[in-house]
Design an enzyme around this catalytic site. Structure first.
Site, PDB file in Angstrom:
ATOM      1  N   GLY A 151       0.806  -1.211   0.000  1.00  0.00           N
ATOM      2  CA  GLY A 151       0.000   0.000   0.000  1.00  0.00           C
ATOM      3  C   GLY A 151       0.836   1.257   0.000  1.00  0.00           C
ATOM      4  N   CYS A 152       1.010   1.829   1.192  1.00  0.00           N
ATOM      5  CA  CYS A 152       1.651   3.135   1.285  1.00  0.00           C
ATOM      6  C   CYS A 152       3.150   3.102   1.002  1.00  0.00           C
ATOM      7  CB  CYS A 152       1.373   3.746   2.647  1.00  0.00           C
ATOM      8  SG  CYS A 152      -0.390   4.107   2.879  1.00  0.00           S
ATOM      9  N   VAL A 153       3.815   1.968   1.269  1.00  0.00           N
ATOM     10  CA  VAL A 153       5.239   1.873   0.922  1.00  0.00           C
ATOM     11  C   VAL A 153       5.394   1.874  -0.587  1.00  0.00           C
ATOM     12  CG1 VAL A 153       7.313   0.450   1.039  1.00  0.00           C
ATOM     13  CG2 VAL A 153       5.863   0.711   3.065  1.00  0.00           C
ATOM     14  N   SER A 156       4.573   5.306  -2.064  1.00  0.00           N
ATOM     15  CA  SER A 156       5.648   6.266  -1.778  1.00  0.00           C
ATOM     16  C   SER A 156       6.883   5.966  -2.606  1.00  0.00           C
ATOM     17  CB  SER A 156       6.001   6.222  -0.285  1.00  0.00           C
ATOM     18  OG  SER A 156       4.876   6.561   0.503  1.00  0.00           O
TER      19      SER A 156
END
Length: 213
Positions: A151-153, A156
């Site tokens: 997800g967020c990793v 980013s």
């Protein structure tokens, strides 16, 4: 008929390049929030080891004198500022203002020297000043740790590369709710967007940046 080994070999032939660490890195700890450590929570994952790894790297990063940035997700109680992401992903309700599940994970508390970037979407860069802040500070690369890998990793990672930062993702310092998405996304990030490195590699590199006494 191609075997899995044949397909992996073919993939490696196309995507087998490393760009290496930059010369002026920053370390990111992405969304190590209590919800992921709370048994019974929809976001719970067995990610204690990922946080422990990130904390070890953080300690070396401070000794090396590089910027350390923590990110979290924070929403208005109404969720209005979460847009379609908040509408789609029901567990994001854990991150409304004042919710104890939005607190930092066990053993993690921002230091005075660390920057906290609060976001509403998966990427640490989308809708935040992070890219401008790093560029103004002369940072040329980022080392990513955090939750979740898929997800967020990953979001980013893609945005860090897109903003022109050399990007490394520390495998042991990232975690997810299932090994399948974790491994698949590490594989894909390593192929196209970043170097996936071990904790030992990241620490060895940061050790080279320690100021000489």
């Amino acid at each position: 008929m191609s075997t899995e080994e044949d397909l992996l070999a073919n993939y490696k032939k196309a995507y087998d390049n490393r760009v290496g660490f930059g010369t002026r890195p920053a370390l990111l700890l992405i969304d190590f929030c209590q919800a992921y450590f709370e048994k019974g929570n929809a976001l719970y994952a067995e990610v204690d080891e990922a946080l422990a790894s990130a904390l070890r790297i953080r300690s070396v990063a401070h000794a090396a004198g590089i910027p350390v940035i923590l990110t979290n997700v924070v929403y208005h109680p109404s969720g209005f500022d979460g847009g379609r992401f908040f509408e789609k992903a029901m567990p994001l309700r854990n991150f409304t203002q004042g919710n104890p599940m939005a607190a930092w994970g066990p053993g993690l508390e921002p230091l005075e020297t660390e920057l906290v970037v609060s976001k509403q979407y998966p990427s640490a860069f989308f809708g935040t000043s992070l890219a401008s802040t790093l560029t103004a500070a002369g940072v040329d690369s980022v080392i990513l740790t955090g939750l979740t890998t898929s997800g967020c990793v990953r979001a980013s990672c893609v945005d860090a590369m897109s903003h022109g930062f050399k990007t490394a993702v520390v495998a042991e310092a990232c975690g997810d709710r299932h090994a399948g998405p974790h491994e698949a996304n590490l594989f894909d990030m390593n192929a196209k967007y970043a170097d996936v490195v071990s904790e030992a590699e990241a620490i060895a590199f940061l050790e080279t940046l320690r100021p000489s006494v």
